[in-house]
Design a protein around this motif. Structure first.
Motif, PDB file in Angstrom:
ATOM      1  N   LEU A 152      -7.905   6.635  22.388  1.00  0.00           N
ATOM      2  CA  LEU A 152      -8.108   5.350  21.728  1.00  0.00           C
ATOM      3  C   LEU A 152      -6.768   4.725  21.330  1.00  0.00           C
ATOM      4  O   LEU A 152      -6.515   3.542  21.567  1.00  0.00           O
ATOM      5  CB  LEU A 152      -8.966   5.615  20.497  1.00  0.00           C
ATOM      6  CG  LEU A 152      -9.626   4.469  19.777  1.00  0.00           C
ATOM      7  CD1 LEU A 152     -10.964   4.940  19.243  1.00  0.00           C
ATOM      8  CD2 LEU A 152      -8.804   3.951  18.641  1.00  0.00           C
ATOM      9  N   GLY A 209     -15.127   3.276  22.669  1.00  0.00           N
ATOM     10  CA  GLY A 209     -15.186   2.526  21.424  1.00  0.00           C
ATOM     11  C   GLY A 209     -16.555   2.600  20.780  1.00  0.00           C
ATOM     12  O   GLY A 209     -16.677   2.864  19.571  1.00  0.00           O
ATOM     13  N   TRP A 264     -12.449   2.508  13.840  1.00  0.00           N
ATOM     14  CA  TRP A 264     -11.591   2.781  14.998  1.00  0.00           C
ATOM     15  C   TRP A 264     -12.202   2.179  16.262  1.00  0.00           C
ATOM     16  O   TRP A 264     -11.538   1.473  17.016  1.00  0.00           O
ATOM     17  CB  TRP A 264     -11.442   4.282  15.220  1.00  0.00           C
ATOM     18  CG  TRP A 264     -10.524   4.964  14.259  1.00  0.00           C
ATOM     19  CD1 TRP A 264      -9.621   4.354  13.443  1.00  0.00           C
ATOM     20  CD2 TRP A 264     -10.422   6.359  14.016  1.00  0.00           C
ATOM     21  NE1 TRP A 264      -8.961   5.291  12.706  1.00  0.00           N
ATOM     22  CE2 TRP A 264      -9.425   6.543  13.032  1.00  0.00           C
ATOM     23  CE3 TRP A 264     -11.068   7.481  14.524  1.00  0.00           C
ATOM     24  CZ2 TRP A 264      -9.063   7.797  12.558  1.00  0.00           C
ATOM     25  CZ3 TRP A 264     -10.708   8.723  14.055  1.00  0.00           C
ATOM     26  CH2 TRP A 264      -9.721   8.880  13.069  1.00  0.00           C
ATOM     27  N   GLY A 265     -13.461   2.508  16.475  1.00  0.00           N
ATOM     28  CA  GLY A 265     -14.139   1.993  17.667  1.00  0.00           C
ATOM     29  C   GLY A 265     -14.184   0.482  17.664  1.00  0.00           C
ATOM     30  O   GLY A 265     -13.937  -0.164  18.686  1.00  0.00           O
ATOM     31  N   GLY A 266     -14.491  -0.073  16.481  1.00  0.00           N
ATOM     32  CA  GLY A 266     -14.565  -1.523  16.370  1.00  0.00           C
ATOM     33  C   GLY A 266     -13.225  -2.175  16.681  1.00  0.00           C
ATOM     34  O   GLY A 266     -13.153  -3.182  17.387  1.00  0.00           O
ATOM     35  N   GLN A 316     -14.296   6.045  11.300  1.00  0.00           N
ATOM     36  CA  GLN A 316     -14.648   6.322  12.693  1.00  0.00           C
ATOM     37  C   GLN A 316     -15.253   5.071  13.327  1.00  0.00           C
ATOM     38  O   GLN A 316     -14.927   4.690  14.444  1.00  0.00           O
ATOM     39  CB  GLN A 316     -15.662   7.466  12.706  1.00  0.00           C
ATOM     40  CG  GLN A 316     -15.783   8.154  14.035  1.00  0.00           C
ATOM     41  CD  GLN A 316     -16.808   9.268  13.978  1.00  0.00           C
ATOM     42  OE1 GLN A 316     -17.164   9.764  12.907  1.00  0.00           O
ATOM     43  NE2 GLN A 316     -17.298   9.648  15.127  1.00  0.00           N
ATOM     44  N   PHE A 317     -16.122   4.431  12.556  1.00  0.00           N
ATOM     45  CA  PHE A 317     -16.741   3.179  12.990  1.00  0.00           C
ATOM     46  C   PHE A 317     -15.659   2.126  13.200  1.00  0.00           C
ATOM     47  O   PHE A 317     -15.639   1.411  14.200  1.00  0.00           O
ATOM     48  CB  PHE A 317     -17.738   2.731  11.913  1.00  0.00           C
ATOM     49  CG  PHE A 317     -18.361   1.396  12.169  1.00  0.00           C
ATOM     50  CD1 PHE A 317     -19.352   1.243  13.119  1.00  0.00           C
ATOM     51  CD2 PHE A 317     -17.950   0.285  11.442  1.00  0.00           C
ATOM     52  CE1 PHE A 317     -19.932   0.009  13.346  1.00  0.00           C
ATOM     53  CE2 PHE A 317     -18.522  -0.952  11.668  1.00  0.00           C
ATOM     54  CZ  PHE A 317     -19.509  -1.088  12.616  1.00  0.00           C
ATOM     55  N   LEU A 327     -10.834  -1.011  18.564  1.00  0.00           N
ATOM     56  CA  LEU A 327     -10.571  -0.929  20.003  1.00  0.00           C
ATOM     57  C   LEU A 327     -11.270  -2.069  20.738  1.00  0.00           C
ATOM     58  O   LEU A 327     -10.668  -2.788  21.540  1.00  0.00           O
ATOM     59  CB  LEU A 327     -11.046   0.428  20.531  1.00  0.00           C
ATOM     60  CG  LEU A 327     -10.861   0.666  22.018  1.00  0.00           C
ATOM     61  CD1 LEU A 327      -9.390   0.722  22.369  1.00  0.00           C
ATOM     62  CD2 LEU A 327     -11.534   1.956  22.451  1.00  0.00           C
ATOM     63  N   LEU A 328     -12.555  -2.254  20.450  1.00  0.00           N
ATOM     64  CA  LEU A 328     -13.299  -3.308  21.138  1.00  0.00           C
ATOM     65  C   LEU A 328     -12.753  -4.680  20.778  1.00  0.00           C
ATOM     66  O   LEU A 328     -12.623  -5.559  21.635  1.00  0.00           O
ATOM     67  CB  LEU A 328     -14.793  -3.212  20.791  1.00  0.00           C
ATOM     68  CG  LEU A 328     -15.508  -2.026  21.437  1.00  0.00           C
ATOM     69  CD1 LEU A 328     -16.951  -1.962  20.977  1.00  0.00           C
ATOM     70  CD2 LEU A 328     -15.463  -2.131  22.952  1.00  0.00           C
ATOM     71  N   MET A 344     -18.041   4.003  17.250  1.00  0.00           N
ATOM     72  CA  MET A 344     -18.763   3.078  16.363  1.00  0.00           C
ATOM     73  C   MET A 344     -20.168   3.575  16.034  1.00  0.00           C
ATOM     74  O   MET A 344     -20.576   3.596  14.884  1.00  0.00           O
ATOM     75  CB  MET A 344     -18.869   1.703  17.008  1.00  0.00           C
ATOM     76  CG  MET A 344     -17.611   0.873  16.894  1.00  0.00           C
ATOM     77  SD  MET A 344     -17.848  -0.757  17.630  1.00  0.00           S
ATOM     78  CE  MET A 344     -18.675  -1.603  16.294  1.00  0.00           C
ATOM     79  N   PHE A 383     -16.788   5.928   7.803  1.00  0.00           N
ATOM     80  CA  PHE A 383     -16.610   4.499   8.069  1.00  0.00           C
ATOM     81  C   PHE A 383     -15.402   4.260   8.961  1.00  0.00           C
ATOM     82  O   PHE A 383     -15.404   3.384   9.799  1.00  0.00           O
ATOM     83  CB  PHE A 383     -16.466   3.705   6.766  1.00  0.00           C
ATOM     84  CG  PHE A 383     -16.403   2.224   6.995  1.00  0.00           C
ATOM     85  CD1 PHE A 383     -17.544   1.514   7.327  1.00  0.00           C
ATOM     86  CD2 PHE A 383     -15.189   1.544   6.923  1.00  0.00           C
ATOM     87  CE1 PHE A 383     -17.482   0.162   7.566  1.00  0.00           C
ATOM     88  CE2 PHE A 383     -15.120   0.194   7.162  1.00  0.00           C
ATOM     89  CZ  PHE A 383     -16.274  -0.504   7.482  1.00  0.00           C
TER      90      PHE A 383
END
Lengths: 347, 497, 334
Positions: free
Chosen positions: A267, C126, A321-323, A318-319, A325-326, C130, A316
């Motif tokens: 990531l 990602g 991080w993904g957010g 973790q959420f 990236l997107l 999420m 939170f």
């Protein structure tokens, strides 16, 4: 003559800046995150204590990110880094506990020995990956998936499961030089070394060329097997440095430490603008990505703790991080689109 | 009055302010073979895409089968029987021959489920129409380029093609495959199918077409019957000026050691007993059909094809070439046939492409790469080979085919090879650039380099080589002196069994 | 050439399985007992469902690593909902709800992939983070084990076949039928529908698929929706078989499933892969995972052996391809 030269120089500077628009944007995002948390969390985020605590946290995964970075630039990936790091840490811990215990060898001898052992283990792990990718010809993602399992498995076989505890390396994790924790110094040194290696050596040049087009690289006389083996060897070596940091921070070595770091480093690399198809990526992008991820993690942790007072905060991030990236990918998409539109309008 | 199937008048088309087509007229007559010729970038592809309904024209009139179209969609074009076969054929490498042929039809019929028996029946019918037999259950990726083309034609015919438009159909074919393709096309023509070829291979244009349309810089130059044209007129009209090709003559001093001596070189099933000498300053052509071993010979000399027997000597010294690194160490360079995948790093800068061979030599203090020396080399080569770019830090993909080939050439010249193997040196390069590249090759030979040119472009061989080796079935069968032959004679020898 | 290579790959996997089965069975006859075979089927149930979804994505030229997060998200949310609001709901309701949640999450993947043309690996990396993060901080992070809805507990106890053994009873759980149905459905989908052929076409040559008239957006929505839906079902099955909903389960096993699919002959570059091959790949991974202990390999060696199997399984075809590739040099000008 003189004038044309300056023009050319200006042009290349301009094009270099516009080529780096991604890094600039990432820099802006990193600073923005930092300022935002400093404002939202007055007296908590922007404090010496917090800066110090963040500084000992990020090198652990930040160092691993260099391993992912260099393999990704060649168009591959190294999923086995955490496995290799733990295996290296276990090797070091074994030497420390067996040779360095009461009545053992002197610490000044055992500690370097343990570190060298860790680096050797990491190197071997990396060379195995390099051999599988370059000589056997397995797709890197699958080869390193296999060795990830293999190295982790060996760690289980060696330890039988539980952690090996040793506090002899704690001084690395805890002490600092001129106010900078040692892990940060290691991270910074690696950043400088990677930057020089990628930009100012033949090997670095070849890494980019190989990642762009392996066939053309071969036909241009680049010994691609050698470049690949060296790349994965470096990856393993960097992983073992991370392993030493793991050991010095956790005071123990165990087979399943830092499992989430594989995802996190991929990531980070992508966030840092390193293309997973190869040929593209800079140290500056990677460092900014590491920092922004750390700011985000710590800031969100504090914020969630302040708001809900519960331990859920760690989830939170973790959420987030993904957010993140997107979000960055979507922003890139629109900025590319905007650039295309402007280019066609200009024409 | 001929039966007109398509009539375009006064077509204009611009892209973001750049004029691609200006007042272009085009008439396609039913049942005839037309050729649209012009250099790269003259607007050929734009015109095709307008006919296919992919692009919308800015102005002009379009009449297809008597219907006037204000706006033509791709679906309407297909309904009018217009089928375009692009250079990549739009085939699926992972699917079978049968499915590739039948898929579009199944889709067009709006089927939801696949009737495999029907798929095979359709494919068999389609191939029978052009008297071709191919293994229906084989994957398309196993097929040669020529067979892929036949599959694409069958696919077009199944969709009731009236007009088949082919974009550079022969660029990846060998002479013999071109013959086979032409015979299929003539067969279909006899059945009333209309063809529009886009090409810049003039010999082929003159051979197959009945009507010729010449474009230059997005404008009509002329259009008329084949009988009105010859090679010279086509060249003049395409480029705007005459190109005279001088032959290259050179007689090496045979008392010295040859630069390259190949003696009895053999590779299982590919090469048999290949022997020849190449002296410094010579340009030796190697020609032959597909499977003749011409590319294999080049690869064996460059260390990517292992040999079973024979000896290679460089300047009289016997050498072993087992890898590309060995070849390079002995001063051999290789300009590959497939420039885009084997020659260039498209996304990297032009500069990076130029210095990839010599980066290791451009080191300064502490052994690190010296950017000043790197830039000096880049500037030197961009100027020396007149690579047309505003900025060498732009990616190589921004260049035209001819300039890309110069970059590949610069890459090798920078490392100062003694022997340069060029496989298809001007494939996909337009006529103006081609001539300049040929001149460059002669200059290099004049400076004492040895060149081995692998090609089946007969005018090219005659224009550049002082000797030509003809290969057949993995053997050298004849050495030809360009001065003592002509295009027709060489062409006949090439396709002889 | 390639066709036979692929065939050989499936053949290779089948031979490996047979050799492994014969060897383990020879060393320890317990392997052939009903209880062991039923255990293997039970272990293969969930991996098998996942693998079918992953196969479809890989054939289309994409990759999905978020399916484990979708599965555990669907499982945990459904169970938590049932426990709180509908403890007496029948088991089929649980499966319907989990599938719909999975479908919805899959659509989020599809949205990012088709709307912004983003690389599938990055999007799903990602969303993996999420979905799992959201589940843990917003829905719950405690294991639900003791007060499971009765319908779930009952389902967990069902047995299709019960055979009295020397020690205890060997039960075959009917959940294996879910896997069988999913596999047959996927096979019919890929081989006998235009949508399935469109998925192969997309994986083989995207641009050509567009020109041929396939609606790439619709196909991508279908693919990622399908994976999501199957993940929901797989997650629910996992929970039902294990009689618990643990929000930390399943996530982390994605690469095992991908490895099984790739061992079965699907290539990560897209366009290739079959249901039969995938079943073989799953079989090999499941046997390796569960039966090594029968031949005296202690459990700590399990990961080592899995690693070696992955390396051999991917290394042999790679070597074969290299050899074939070497022989093909020179056909470059075909």
């Amino acid at each position: 003559m003189e004038e044309t030269k300056t023009k050319a120089a200006q042009k290349s500077l301009l094009s270099r800046l516009s080529g780096d628009s991604y890094i600039l944007r990432l820099l802006a995002i990193t600073i923005l995150i930092f300022i935002a948390f400093s404002i939202v969390l007055p007296g908590k985020f922007f404090t010496v204590r917090n800066l110090q605590s963040m500084a000992v946290q990020f090198p652990e995964f930040g160092i691993l990110a260099f391993a992912i970075m260099i393999t990704m630039i060649t168009g591959g990936i190294d999923l086995s880094i955490v496995g290799a790091a733990n295996l290296a840490a276990i090797a070091a811990a074994l030497i420390l506990t067996h040779l360095g215990g009461d009545g053992g060898m002197s610490l000044s001898l055992v500690i370097p020995l343990a570190m060298v052992a860790a680096l050797i283990v990491g190197s071997i792990a990396g060379l195995i990956n390099g051999f599988l990718v370059a000589k056997v010809g397995i797709t890197p993602i699958l080869a390193t998936l296999g060795t990830w399992s293999l190295y982790t498995g060996l760690s289980y076989v060696i330890t039988g499961g539980p952690a090996i505890t040793t506090t002899q390396l704690a001084f690395i994790g805890n002490s600092s030089v001129v106010g900078l924790p040692i892990p940060v110094i290691v991270f910074a040194l690696l950043a400088v070394a990677f930057s020089i290696m990628l930009n100012r050596t033949t090997f670095g040049f070849n890494v980019y060329m190989l990642g762009t087009n392996p066939t053309a690289a071969r036909f241009s006389g680049i010994n691609i097997d050698r470049v690949l083996i060296r790349t994965y060897w470096l990856s393993g070596l960097v992983a073992s440095i991370a392993g030493i940091i793991f050991l010095s921070r956790a005071n123990s070595a165990k087979p399943d430490y830092g499992a989430s770091y594989v995802l996190l480093t991929v990531l980070i690399a992508i966030l840092g603008g390193i293309s997973y198809t190869g040929g593209v990526g800079k140290v500056s992008g990677l460092v900014l990505a590491v920092l922004s991820i750390q700011f985000l993690s710590t800031g969100l942790n504090m914020l969630m703790l302040q708001l809900s007072g519960s331990s859920k905060a760690i989830f939170f991030r973790q959420f987030a991080w993904g957010g993140l990236l997107l979000l960055v990918m979507v922003i890139n998409y629109y900025s590319e689109k905007w650039k295309d539109k402007r280019a066609s309008e200009a024409a | 009055m001929a039966d007109e199937i398509i009539r375009l008048t006064g077509i204009h088309k611009s892209f973001a302010g750049v004029r691609a087509l200006q007042d272009v007229d085009l008439t396609i007559e039913r049942g005839k073979i037309h050729c649209l010729v012009g250099e790269n970038g003259c607007g050929k592809s734009t015109l095709i895409k307008i006919i296919a309904g992919v692009y919308e024209r800015d102005a002009g009139e379009m009449i297809i089968n008597g219907t006037r179209y204000e706006k033509l969609t791709p679906i309407e074009a297909i309904r009018e029987g217009i089928q375009v076969i692009y250079q990549d054929f739009s085939l699926f490498p992972n699917l079978t021959v049968a499915e590739n042929i039948a898929l579009n039809e199944e889709l067009a019929e709006g089927r939801r489920f696949v009737n495999w028996r029907n798929v095979y029946r359709v494919a068999e019918d389609a191939l029978a129409q052009i008297d071709v037999q191919l293994p229906l259950k084989a994957r398309v990726e196993e097929m040669s380029v020529a067979n892929k083309q036949l599959i694409a034609i069958s696919k077009a015919l199944r969709q009731n093609a009236q007009v088949i438009i082919m974009d550079e159909p022969t660029s990846a074919l060998t002479e013999r495959e071109v013959r086979a393709l032409f015979s299929v096309i003539r067969k279909l023509e006899a059945r009333g199918i209309t063809f529009l070829f886009v090409s810049h291979k003039l010999n082929e244009v003159l051979e197959i077409s009945e009507k010729i349309i010449v474009l230059r810089n997005g404008k009509n130059v002329s259009q008329g019957n084949r009988s009105e044209y010859d090679n010279r007129r086509l060249v003049r009209e395409m480029t705007g000026h005459d190109i005279t090709t001088k032959r290259y003559t050179y007689t090496p001093d045979k008392s010295s050691e040859p630069l390259l001596r190949v003696d009895g070189l053999s590779a299982k099933d590919l090469l048999y007993e290949i022997s020849f000498d190449l002296y410094a300053g010579e340009i030796v052509g190697v020609t032959g059909l597909l499977g003749s071993g011409r590319t294999e010979l080049a690869l064996a000399l460059f260390g990517t094809l292992s040999i079973d027997a024979g000896q290679i000597s460089i300047n009289g010294e016997p050498v072993k070439i087992k890898s590309i690194q060995d070849a390079i160490a002995h001063g051999i360079g290789y300009v590959p046939e497939d420039r885009l995948t084997e020659g260039l790093f498209l996304e990297r800068s032009i500069g990076n492409n130029v210095v990839v061979r010599i980066i290791d030599r451009l080191r300064g203090t502490l052994g690190f790469t010296d950017p000043r020396r790197v830039n000096a080399q880049i500037d030197h080569w961009v100027n020396a080979l007149s690579i047309k770019t505003s900025d060498p830090s732009l990616p190589a993909k921004t260049l035209s085919g001819g300039n890309q080939q110069r970059v590949v050439l610069a890459k090798w010249l920078a490392s100062e090879p003694n022997l340069l193997i060029m496989n298809g040196p001007t494939i996909g390069v337009d006529i103006g650039s081609k001539d300049e590249l040929h001149e460059m090759m002669k200059t290099l030979a004049g400076q004492g380099m040895g060149l081995l040119v692998i090609s089946d472009d007969i005018p090219e061989l005659l224009a550049t080589c002082n000797r030509i080796l003809l290969m057949r079935h993995g053997r050298i069968v004849e050495e030809i002196q360009p001065a003592q032959t002509n295009e027709n004679e060489l062409a006949a020898k090439l396709i002889e069994e | 050439m390639f066709r036979s290579l692929i065939k050989r790959n499936e053949f290779l996997v089948a031979v490996t399985i047979i050799a492994l089965v014969l060897y383990i069975g020879f060393r320890n006859p317990v392997f052939y007992t009903y209880s062991n075979i039923f255990d293997l089927l039970r272990s293969g149930t969930v991996v098998g469902i996942f693998a079918m979804g992953v196969l479809v994505v890989i054939v289309s030229g994409g990759i999905d690593v978020s399916f484990t997060a979708i599965a555990v998200f669907a499982l945990y949310s459904t169970v938590k909902f049932m426990v709180t609001y509908a403890p007496d709901a029948p088991i089929w309701m649980a499966f319907v709800m989990a599938s719909l949640i999975g479908l919805g999450l899959g659509m989020i993947n599809a949205f990012f992939i088709s709307k912004f043309h983003l690389p599938t690996l990055i999007v799903t990396l990602g969303t993996l983070s999420m979905f799992h993060g959201f589940l843990l901080f917003a829905i719950g992070n405690q294991i639900i084990r003791n007060k499971l809805p009765p319908s779930l507990t009952a389902f967990a106890r069902t047995a299709l076949v019960s055979i009295q053994m020397d020690r205890g009873i060997a039960n075959l759980h009917p959940a294996i039928f879910i896997t069988i149905v999913v596999a047959i459905f996927t096979w019919l989908l890929l081989d006998y529908t235009m949508l399935g052929r469109g998925i192969y076409a997309l994986g083989g040559a995207r641009e050509a698929a567009e020109r041929a008239g396939f609606n790439i957006n619709h196909i991508q929505y279908f693919i990622y929706g399908f994976v999501g839906l199957l993940s929901g079902i797989a997650g629910m099955t996992f929970g039902a078989l294990n009689r618990q909903a643990n929000p930390q389960d399943i996530v982390g096993t994605e690469l095992n499933v991908i490895a099984a699919v790739v061992l079965g002959g699907a290539t990560l570059t897209g366009g290739r892969g079959t249901v039969i091959g995938t079943i073989l790949g799953v079989t090999l991974v499941v046997i390796a995972n569960n039966s090594l202990i029968l031949i005296g390999i202690p459990p700590v060696w399990q990961r080592v052996v899995i690693g070696i199997i992955i390396l051999i399984g991917t290394g042999l075809p790679a070597i074969q391809e290299r050899r074939a590739g070497k022989a093909m040099v020179g056909l470059a000008d075909m």
